[in-house]
Scaffold this motif. Structure first.
Motif, PDB file in Angstrom:
ATOM      1  N   LYS A   1       3.853   9.529 -10.244  1.00  0.00           N
ATOM      2  CA  LYS A   1       3.162   9.672 -11.533  1.00  0.00           C
ATOM      3  C   LYS A   1       2.530  11.054 -11.652  1.00  0.00           C
ATOM      4  CE  LYS A   1       2.021   4.862 -12.608  1.00  0.00           C
ATOM      5  NZ  LYS A   1       0.936   3.872 -12.739  1.00  0.00           N
ATOM      6  N   LYS A   2       1.895  11.509 -10.579  1.00  0.00           N
ATOM      7  CA  LYS A   2       1.248  12.815 -10.589  1.00  0.00           C
ATOM      8  C   LYS A   2       2.295  13.919 -10.771  1.00  0.00           C
ATOM      9  CE  LYS A   2      -2.428  15.348 -10.008  1.00  0.00           C
ATOM     10  NZ  LYS A   2      -3.513  15.336 -10.957  1.00  0.00           N
TER      11      LYS A   2
ATOM     12  N   LYS B   1       0.833  -1.199   0.000  1.00  0.00           N
ATOM     13  CA  LYS B   1       0.000   0.000   0.000  1.00  0.00           C
ATOM     14  C   LYS B   1       0.874   1.258   0.000  1.00  0.00           C
ATOM     15  CE  LYS B   1      -3.875   2.068   2.462  1.00  0.00           C
ATOM     16  NZ  LYS B   1      -4.790   1.954   3.590  1.00  0.00           N
ATOM     17  N   GLU B   2       1.926   1.276   0.815  1.00  0.00           N
ATOM     18  CA  GLU B   2       2.846   2.414   0.879  1.00  0.00           C
ATOM     19  C   GLU B   2       3.545   2.629  -0.465  1.00  0.00           C
ATOM     20  OE1 GLU B   2       5.081   5.608   2.377  1.00  0.00           O
ATOM     21  OE2 GLU B   2       3.354   4.613   3.291  1.00  0.00           O
ATOM     22  N   LEU B   3       4.007   1.551  -1.076  1.00  0.00           N
ATOM     23  CA  LEU B   3       4.695   1.663  -2.369  1.00  0.00           C
ATOM     24  C   LEU B   3       3.748   2.128  -3.474  1.00  0.00           C
ATOM     25  CD1 LEU B   3       6.988  -1.495  -2.186  1.00  0.00           C
ATOM     26  CD2 LEU B   3       7.685   0.908  -2.034  1.00  0.00           C
ATOM     27  N   GLU B   4       2.513   1.629  -3.460  1.00  0.00           N
ATOM     28  CA  GLU B   4       1.530   2.084  -4.452  1.00  0.00           C
ATOM     29  C   GLU B   4       1.258   3.576  -4.307  1.00  0.00           C
ATOM     30  OE1 GLU B   4      -1.730  -0.586  -3.656  1.00  0.00           O
ATOM     31  OE2 GLU B   4      -1.065  -2.018  -5.190  1.00  0.00           O
ATOM     32  N   MET B   5       1.190   4.053  -3.074  1.00  0.00           N
ATOM     33  CA  MET B   5       0.967   5.472  -2.841  1.00  0.00           C
ATOM     34  C   MET B   5       2.159   6.287  -3.371  1.00  0.00           C
ATOM     35  SD  MET B   5       0.240   7.528   0.700  1.00  0.00           S
ATOM     36  CE  MET B   5       1.907   7.334   1.294  1.00  0.00           C
ATOM     37  N   GLN B   6       3.365   5.820  -3.145  1.00  0.00           N
ATOM     38  CA  GLN B   6       4.551   6.516  -3.634  1.00  0.00           C
ATOM     39  C   GLN B   6       4.565   6.569  -5.162  1.00  0.00           C
ATOM     40  OE1 GLN B   6       8.088   4.788  -1.932  1.00  0.00           O
ATOM     41  NE2 GLN B   6       7.456   5.247   0.172  1.00  0.00           N
ATOM     42  N   VAL B   7       4.188   5.475  -5.799  1.00  0.00           N
ATOM     43  CA  VAL B   7       4.126   5.432  -7.263  1.00  0.00           C
ATOM     44  C   VAL B   7       3.098   6.433  -7.769  1.00  0.00           C
ATOM     45  CG1 VAL B   7       3.477   4.003  -9.237  1.00  0.00           C
ATOM     46  CG2 VAL B   7       5.001   3.079  -7.484  1.00  0.00           C
TER      47      VAL B   7
ATOM     48  N   LEU C   1       5.200  13.651 -12.249  1.00  0.00           N
ATOM     49  CA  LEU C   1       5.689  13.570 -13.623  1.00  0.00           C
ATOM     50  C   LEU C   1       4.695  14.206 -14.584  1.00  0.00           C
ATOM     51  CD1 LEU C   1       7.888  12.525 -15.527  1.00  0.00           C
ATOM     52  CD2 LEU C   1       6.676  10.359 -15.606  1.00  0.00           C
ATOM     53  N   GLU C   2       3.418  13.950 -14.361  1.00  0.00           N
ATOM     54  CA  GLU C   2       2.380  14.529 -15.203  1.00  0.00           C
ATOM     55  C   GLU C   2       2.386  16.052 -15.096  1.00  0.00           C
ATOM     56  OE1 GLU C   2      -2.443  14.822 -15.050  1.00  0.00           O
ATOM     57  OE2 GLU C   2      -1.566  12.870 -14.561  1.00  0.00           O
ATOM     58  N   LEU C   3       2.508  16.572 -13.893  1.00  0.00           N
ATOM     59  CA  LEU C   3       2.551  18.032 -13.707  1.00  0.00           C
ATOM     60  C   LEU C   3       3.798  18.637 -14.324  1.00  0.00           C
ATOM     61  CD1 LEU C   3       1.301  18.266 -10.007  1.00  0.00           C
ATOM     62  CD2 LEU C   3       0.057  18.952 -12.068  1.00  0.00           C
ATOM     63  N   GLN C   4       4.885  17.921 -14.252  1.00  0.00           N
ATOM     64  CA  GLN C   4       6.144  18.405 -14.827  1.00  0.00           C
ATOM     65  C   GLN C   4       6.038  18.486 -16.351  1.00  0.00           C
ATOM     66  OE1 GLN C   4       9.528  15.879 -14.125  1.00  0.00           O
ATOM     67  NE2 GLN C   4      10.971  17.579 -14.359  1.00  0.00           N
ATOM     68  N   ARG C   5       5.392  17.509 -16.974  1.00  0.00           N
ATOM     69  CA  ARG C   5       5.250  17.496 -18.424  1.00  0.00           C
ATOM     70  C   ARG C   5       4.339  18.609 -18.913  1.00  0.00           C
ATOM     71  NH1 ARG C   5       4.642  10.985 -19.287  1.00  0.00           N
ATOM     72  NH2 ARG C   5       6.863  10.518 -19.130  1.00  0.00           N
ATOM     73  N   ARG C   6       3.337  18.986 -18.106  1.00  0.00           N
ATOM     74  CA  ARG C   6       2.402  20.041 -18.501  1.00  0.00           C
ATOM     75  C   ARG C   6       3.061  21.420 -18.508  1.00  0.00           C
ATOM     76  NH1 ARG C   6      -2.973  19.124 -14.957  1.00  0.00           N
ATOM     77  NH2 ARG C   6      -3.349  16.965 -15.531  1.00  0.00           N
ATOM     78  N   GLY C   7       3.933  21.628 -17.583  1.00  0.00           N
ATOM     79  CA  GLY C   7       4.401  22.998 -17.551  1.00  0.00           C
ATOM     80  C   GLY C   7       5.742  23.144 -17.019  1.00  0.00           C
TER      81      GLY C   7
END
Length: 146
Positions: free
Chosen positions: A137-138, A127-133, A140-146
């Motif tokens: 991901k979020k 559960k902890e590792l899934e939260m970190q992933v 990385l997505e924000l970084q790609r947007r702007g």
């Protein structure tokens, strides 16, 4: 400690050498008489390094903390005397250690940061590792947007 504070400490010691009272020094420099008393005690105990500018956070060993607390609480030495003789940066630090000691019988360690989680079972680890992933991901997505 800021450069201005360092200058005040040095000026306080110089004024003390010239014979000015702690109260006069405190009023002139705009600091508390207790601060002046501590700075003078540091100087008298040969701890000129505490008067110099130091941007590093001082860490104290558990052993030193307990010795300092014991010297104040059990031996009856003053806050300023103990602060100066143990090279503690400020009496408020010793006051905090004494408060902790009175409340819990121990003094907190100098380990900084948030304590690590101790995950015992595999489901908690997953559960902890899934939260970190998900967080990565979020990001990385924000970084790609702007």
């Amino acid at each position: 400690m800021s450069k201005r504070n360092t200058e005040k400490r040095i000026k306080a010691v110089e004024m003390h050498k010239q014979g000015f009272s702690r109260r006069h020094i405190a009023e002139t420099l705009g600091v508390s008489p207790d601060s002046v008393k501590t700075w003078i005690a540091m100087y008298k105990n040969g701890q000129e390094d505490l008067l110099e500018e130091n941007t590093k956070v001082r860490l104290y060993s558990q052993e030193l903390k307990l010795k300092a607390v014991s010297a104040h609480l059990h031996d009856g030495r003053t806050l300023h005397d103990v602060t100066a003789s143990f090279a503690i940066s400020d009496p408020s630090v010793l006051k905090r250690w004494c408060r902790e000691y009175r409340a819990a019988g121990i003094v907190s360690s100098s380990v900084r940061g948030r304590p690590r989680k101790h995950l015992d079972n595999p489901e908690e680890i997953i559960k902890e590792l899934e939260m970190q992933v998900a967080v990565l991901k979020k990001a990385l997505e924000l970084q790609r947007r702007g």
